[in-house]
Design a protein around this motif. Structure first.
Motif, PDB file in Angstrom:
ATOM      1  N   PRO A 137      31.429  21.832  -8.144  1.00 26.05           N
ATOM      2  CA  PRO A 137      30.481  20.760  -8.478  1.00 26.05           C
ATOM      3  C   PRO A 137      31.143  19.393  -8.385  1.00 26.05           C
ATOM      4  O   PRO A 137      32.343  19.237  -8.628  1.00 26.05           O
ATOM      5  N   MET A 138      30.333  18.392  -8.059  1.00 30.34           N
ATOM      6  CA  MET A 138      30.870  17.042  -7.876  1.00 30.34           C
ATOM      7  C   MET A 138      31.544  16.526  -9.146  1.00 30.34           C
ATOM      8  O   MET A 138      32.487  15.722  -9.064  1.00 30.34           O
ATOM      9  N   GLU A 139      31.072  16.953 -10.307  1.00 34.93           N
ATOM     10  CA  GLU A 139      31.676  16.486 -11.556  1.00 34.93           C
ATOM     11  C   GLU A 139      33.122  16.962 -11.695  1.00 34.93           C
ATOM     12  O   GLU A 139      33.992  16.206 -12.157  1.00 34.93           O
ATOM     13  N   GLN A 140      33.395  18.187 -11.290  1.00 34.23           N
ATOM     14  CA  GLN A 140      34.762  18.689 -11.326  1.00 34.23           C
ATOM     15  C   GLN A 140      35.635  17.962 -10.322  1.00 34.23           C
ATOM     16  O   GLN A 140      36.793  17.627 -10.602  1.00 34.23           O
ATOM     17  N   ILE A 141      35.097  17.721  -9.145  1.00 37.68           N
ATOM     18  CA  ILE A 141      35.845  17.005  -8.112  1.00 37.68           C
ATOM     19  C   ILE A 141      36.162  15.591  -8.588  1.00 37.68           C
ATOM     20  O   ILE A 141      37.291  15.105  -8.431  1.00 37.68           O
ATOM     21  N   ALA A 142      35.163  14.938  -9.184  1.00 37.44           N
ATOM     22  CA  ALA A 142      35.377  13.585  -9.701  1.00 37.44           C
ATOM     23  C   ALA A 142      36.453  13.575 -10.778  1.00 37.44           C
ATOM     24  O   ALA A 142      37.233  12.616 -10.886  1.00 37.44           O
ATOM     25  N   GLY A 143      36.523  14.635 -11.576  1.00 33.68           N
ATOM     26  CA  GLY A 143      37.551  14.721 -12.597  1.00 33.68           C
ATOM     27  C   GLY A 143      38.947  14.712 -12.013  1.00 33.68           C
ATOM     28  O   GLY A 143      39.872  14.111 -12.578  1.00 33.68           O
ATOM     29  N   GLU A 144      39.116  15.360 -10.867  1.00 30.31           N
ATOM     30  CA  GLU A 144      40.424  15.367 -10.206  1.00 30.31           C
ATOM     31  C   GLU A 144      40.724  14.022  -9.554  1.00 30.31           C
ATOM     32  O   GLU A 144      41.883  13.633  -9.410  1.00 30.31           O
ATOM     33  N   LEU A 145      39.692  13.305  -9.162  1.00 32.47           N
ATOM     34  CA  LEU A 145      39.883  11.992  -8.534  1.00 32.47           C
ATOM     35  C   LEU A 145      40.206  10.912  -9.555  1.00 32.47           C
ATOM     36  O   LEU A 145      40.743   9.856  -9.198  1.00 32.47           O
ATOM     37  N   ALA A 146      39.858  11.147 -10.826  1.00 35.07           N
ATOM     38  CA  ALA A 146      40.059  10.142 -11.884  1.00 35.07           C
ATOM     39  C   ALA A 146      39.349   8.852 -11.492  1.00 35.07           C
ATOM     40  O   ALA A 146      38.154   8.874 -11.221  1.00 35.07           O
ATOM     41  N   ASP A 147      40.062   7.737 -11.414  1.00 30.64           N
ATOM     42  CA  ASP A 147      39.408   6.469 -11.078  1.00 30.64           C
ATOM     43  C   ASP A 147      39.499   6.146  -9.587  1.00 30.64           C
ATOM     44  O   ASP A 147      39.233   5.012  -9.177  1.00 30.64           O
ATOM     45  N   HIS A 148      39.866   7.135  -8.783  1.00 35.96           N
ATOM     46  CA  HIS A 148      40.016   6.907  -7.339  1.00 35.96           C
ATOM     47  C   HIS A 148      38.651   6.854  -6.660  1.00 35.96           C
ATOM     48  O   HIS A 148      37.694   7.491  -7.088  1.00 35.96           O
ATOM     49  N   GLU A 149      38.587   6.109  -5.555  1.00 33.36           N
ATOM     50  CA  GLU A 149      37.340   5.896  -4.822  1.00 33.36           C
ATOM     51  C   GLU A 149      36.757   7.202  -4.303  1.00 33.36           C
ATOM     52  O   GLU A 149      37.458   8.020  -3.693  1.00 33.36           O
ATOM     53  N   ARG A 150      35.444   7.371  -4.544  1.00 32.74           N
ATOM     54  CA  ARG A 150      34.751   8.527  -3.982  1.00 32.74           C
ATOM     55  C   ARG A 150      33.320   8.139  -3.609  1.00 32.74           C
ATOM     56  O   ARG A 150      32.689   7.328  -4.295  1.00 32.74           O
ATOM     57  N   TRP A 151      32.830   8.710  -2.487  1.00 33.70           N
ATOM     58  CA  TRP A 151      31.436   8.589  -2.087  1.00 33.70           C
ATOM     59  C   TRP A 151      30.820   9.986  -2.149  1.00 33.70           C
ATOM     60  O   TRP A 151      31.532  10.984  -2.274  1.00 33.70           O
ATOM     61  N   PHE A 152      29.492  10.036  -2.056  1.00 30.57           N
ATOM     62  CA  PHE A 152      28.820  11.334  -2.036  1.00 30.57           C
ATOM     63  C   PHE A 152      27.996  11.462  -0.773  1.00 30.57           C
ATOM     64  O   PHE A 152      27.204  10.578  -0.428  1.00 30.57           O
ATOM     65  N   GLN A 153      28.191  12.586  -0.090  1.00 28.67           N
ATOM     66  CA  GLN A 153      27.433  12.872   1.128  1.00 28.67           C
ATOM     67  C   GLN A 153      26.222  13.717   0.785  1.00 28.67           C
ATOM     68  O   GLN A 153      26.343  14.754   0.119  1.00 28.67           O
ATOM     69  N   LEU A 154      25.071  13.277   1.230  1.00 29.34           N
ATOM     70  CA  LEU A 154      23.804  13.918   0.873  1.00 29.34           C
ATOM     71  C   LEU A 154      23.175  14.616   2.070  1.00 29.34           C
ATOM     72  O   LEU A 154      22.883  13.982   3.088  1.00 29.34           O
ATOM     73  N   TYR A 155      22.956  15.935   1.938  1.00 25.69           N
ATOM     74  CA  TYR A 155      22.022  16.630   2.815  1.00 25.69           C
ATOM     75  C   TYR A 155      20.663  16.572   2.129  1.00 25.69           C
ATOM     76  O   TYR A 155      20.524  16.992   0.975  1.00 25.69           O
ATOM     77  N   TRP A 156      19.682  16.059   2.817  1.00 26.77           N
ATOM     78  CA  TRP A 156      18.372  15.778   2.217  1.00 26.77           C
ATOM     79  C   TRP A 156      17.548  17.058   2.147  1.00 26.77           C
ATOM     80  O   TRP A 156      16.992  17.518   3.140  1.00 26.77           O
ATOM     81  N   SER A 157      17.471  17.627   0.976  1.00 28.29           N
ATOM     82  CA  SER A 157      16.727  18.871   0.758  1.00 28.29           C
ATOM     83  C   SER A 157      15.229  18.635   0.925  1.00 28.29           C
ATOM     84  O   SER A 157      14.731  17.514   0.781  1.00 28.29           O
ATOM     85  N   ASN A 158      14.482  19.728   1.189  1.00 23.66           N
ATOM     86  CA  ASN A 158      13.022  19.593   1.219  1.00 23.66           C
ATOM     87  C   ASN A 158      12.425  19.610  -0.178  1.00 23.66           C
ATOM     88  O   ASN A 158      11.205  19.554  -0.331  1.00 23.66           O
ATOM     89  N   GLU A 159      13.284  19.695  -1.185  1.00 25.86           N
ATOM     90  CA  GLU A 159      12.857  19.548  -2.579  1.00 25.86           C
ATOM     91  C   GLU A 159      13.347  18.178  -3.065  1.00 25.86           C
ATOM     92  O   GLU A 159      14.528  17.990  -3.357  1.00 25.86           O
ATOM     93  N   ASP A 160      12.429  17.211  -3.146  1.00 30.64           N
ATOM     94  CA  ASP A 160      12.826  15.858  -3.531  1.00 30.64           C
ATOM     95  C   ASP A 160      13.474  15.802  -4.906  1.00 30.64           C
ATOM     96  O   ASP A 160      14.331  14.945  -5.165  1.00 30.64           O
ATOM     97  N   ALA A 161      13.081  16.703  -5.796  1.00 29.64           N
ATOM     98  CA  ALA A 161      13.677  16.710  -7.138  1.00 29.64           C
ATOM     99  C   ALA A 161      15.175  17.000  -7.059  1.00 29.64           C
ATOM    100  O   ALA A 161      15.961  16.449  -7.841  1.00 29.64           O
ATOM    101  N   VAL A 162      15.583  17.854  -6.129  1.00 28.89           N
ATOM    102  CA  VAL A 162      17.000  18.151  -5.953  1.00 28.89           C
ATOM    103  C   VAL A 162      17.725  16.937  -5.391  1.00 28.89           C
ATOM    104  O   VAL A 162      18.826  16.589  -5.829  1.00 28.89           O
TER     105      VAL A 162
END
Length: 429
Positions: A137-162
Motif C-alpha cells: 500500500p502507498m501508506e507503507q511505501i510513504a513510510g519508507e520514504l519519510a520526507d522524501h519526494e514522492r508522486w502517485f501514478q494513477l490508473y483510472w478505474s471504471n469505479e470513480d469512487a476508487v
C-alpha cells in the motif's frame, strides 16, 4: 588550486578504492550485463513479465534505435571543474534529473519490492513515482520514504469512487503530484505472458493499493453480498492450489483464514473488472482537477496533437512515454516522439521522458532534445532483482554519476546547457 569533487568522481573513486579490498559493485555497471544477469536471476514467469514488450517487440526495438540515431558532440577546453546535475520541478530542487518510473508487481523481482525501492530512492535523492499496481500500500511505501519526494501514478478505474479514494490517500501520504497513465486502458497483447498463461494480478500480486482501499473493499463486499461473484472452487490441480496459496498470502488478513475465505478470489475478480476505464476522454480530467489541488501530469503521450489537447485541458506536466514498448506493437520510438511534443508545449509545462533509457548517455540525449527530467524504469528493476535495496540504490547512483562525468567529457556544466546543439544525427548508410 583544488577543484570541486563532483558526485561522479566520488562514486567512481569509491568503486576503485573498494576494489583494493576486493569489493566490487553489487550490480554490474554495464547496461547489457546488468540486464542479462538480472533476467537470468528471475523466475521464468517474472522474466517474461519484466522483459516482454507488446506483440513482436518492435516498439522496444524502436526505443533503442531512436537513441542510436543521435550522437553527442563533445566540446573541449572548457572549464568543467564545477558541475551541477540538479533540476527544479514544481518548485522543488532535486539533485539530478532522474525519477523512478511507476512500475508494478515489483515483488516479482524481490520481496522487498516497493519498500526497498523507496529506501533506495530516498538514499539516492531520487523522487519516486509510486505505482497503482504496487506490491505494498502507498501508506507503507510513504513510510519508507519519510520526507522524501514522492508522486502517485494513477490508473483510472471504471469505479470513480476508487479513483477518488486513491487520490485522497495519495494526498494524505504526502504525494506532491498525480501522474495519470493514459496508454493502458487495456492490457496489450504481451506474448511472453500469454505463452505462459501468466498474469500476476490474477494471483493477487501487484494489487495492494486496491485490497488496502476502503472503497475497493466496499465494492468487493457488496458484490459478494449480492451474489455477483459466486465462490466457484477451482479444479484441484497443483497450479490451482499454488495460485490459491499465492492469493491467500497477498490478501490482507490471516493466511489460514484467507485460504477458506471468498474475499481473496473476489478481490482478484473485482480488480480485473474495475482496473481500467476505456471510456476515458480529455474532458474527464476536469473531474480529477475538482478532486485534487496537486499538479496533474499525463503519461503515455506520443503525439504533439495530444500534447496540445493536454494543455487545453489544464494539465501541469507531460510524460512522453510508450510504456517501455509494452503497450502498442509497431509504435515509434519514444525519443522520436519527444521533439515534436516539446515544440508543441513550448515550455508552458514540464515535459518528462521515459522508455528505452538504459544508460546516462541516453538520458543526456533526451535532455538535449528537450526533456526536463528523465524517468528510469527497467534498470532499477534489474538492480532490485540482483541485490534488493542496495542494487536499486547503486543503479540510481550510477546513473547520476555517469551523467555527471558525461557532462564533463561533453563540455557542459549544468543541465540547461544540454541542448540540441550538443547532438548531431548519426550518419546513415
Amino acid at each position: 588550486m583544488t577543484t570541486p569533487d563532483s558526485f561522479g568522481r566520488r562514486i567512481q573513486s569509491s568503486i576503485y578504492e573498494n576494489g583494493i579490498f576486493g569489493i566490487r559493485p553489487a550490480v554490474p555497471t554495464a547496461p547489457t550485463v546488468l540486464e542479462r544477469k538480472a533476467l537470468d536471476h528471475l523466475s521464468a514467469d517474472a522474466r517474461a513479465y519484466v522483459e516482454t514488450g507488446a506483440g513482436s517487440g518492435a516498439t522496444m526495438a524502436a526505443n533503442r534505435a531512436a537513441f542510436d540515431r543521435w550522437r553527442i558532440v563533445p566540446r573541449l577546453l572548457r572549464d568543467v571543474s564545477d558541475r551541477d546535475t540538479s533540476i527544479e520541478l514544481f518548485g522543488r530542487r532535486h539533485p539530478s534529473p532522474f525519477l523512478t518510473c511507476p512500475i508494478g508487481v515489483l515483488e516479482l523481482a524481490d520481496t522487498g519490492a516497493d519498500l526497498a525501492v523507496a529506501r533506495a530512492a530516498r538514499q539516492a535523492g531520487t523522487p519516486m513515482i509510486i505505482s497503482s499496481q504496487a506490491s505494498y500500500p502507498m501508506e507503507q511505501i510513504a513510510g519508507e520514504l519519510a520526507d522524501h519526494e514522492r508522486w502517485f501514478q494513477l490508473y483510472w478505474s471504471n469505479e470513480d469512487a476508487v479513483v477518488e479514494s486513491f487520490v485522497h490517500r495519495a494526498e494524505q501520504c504526502g504525494c506532491s503530484a498525480i501522474v495519470v497513465t493514459l496508454d493502458t486502458m487495456v492490457l496489450s497483447w504481451r506474448t511472453g505472458d500469454l505463452d505462459r498463461a501468466y498474469l500476476p494480478f490474477a494471483r493477487a500480486m501487484g494489487i495492494a493499493q486496491y485490497t488496502s482501499d476502503p472503497e475497493f473493499q466496499r465494492i468487493v463486499q457488496e458484490r459478494l453480498d449480492q451474489g455477483e461473484i459466486p465462490d466457484v472452487a477451482a479444479k484441484p490441480t497443483p497450479a490451482a492450489v499454488k495460485s490459491l496459496f499465492t492469493m491467500a498470502r497477498r490478501h490482507p488478513g490471516e493466511f489460514r483464514e484467507n485460504l477458506t475465505s471468498p474475499l481473496p478470489k473476489a478481490s482478484v475478480r473485482t480488480f480485473l473488472e474495475v482496473f481500467s476505464r476505456t471510456t476515458l476522454t480529455w474532458q474527464d480530467l476536469a473531474w480529477l482537477r475538482d478532486r485534487t489541488s496537486l499538479p496533474i501530469l499525463v503519461k503515455g503521450l506520443q503525439s504533439a496533437q495530444d500534447a496540445a489537447l493536454a494543455l487545453q485541458h489544464g494539465v501541469d506536466g507531460i510524460i512522453v512515454s510508450n510504456h517501455g514498448g509494452r503497450q502498442l506493437d509497431g509504435a515509434l520510438g519514444s525519443l522520436d516522439a519527444l521533439p515534436p511534443i516539446v515544440a508543441e508545449v513550448g515550455g508552458r509545462v514540464p515535459v518528462l521522458f521515459d522508455s528505452g533509457v538504459r544508460c546516462a548517455s541516453d538520458a543526456f540525449k533526451a535532455l538535449a532534445l528537450g526533456a526536463d527530467a528523465v524517468c528510469l524504469g527497467r534498470p532499477f528493476v534489474y538492480g532490485l532483482a540482483l541485490a534488493g535495496e542496495q542494487g536499486v540504490r547503486e543503479v540510481l547512483e550510477h546513473f547520476r554519476a555517469e551523467l555527471d562525468l558525461t557532462m564533463a567529457v561533453a563540455g557542459v556544466t549544468a543541465i540547461d546547457q544540454i541542448t540540441r546543439d550538443t547532438l548531431v544525427e548519426a550518419p546513415t548508410g
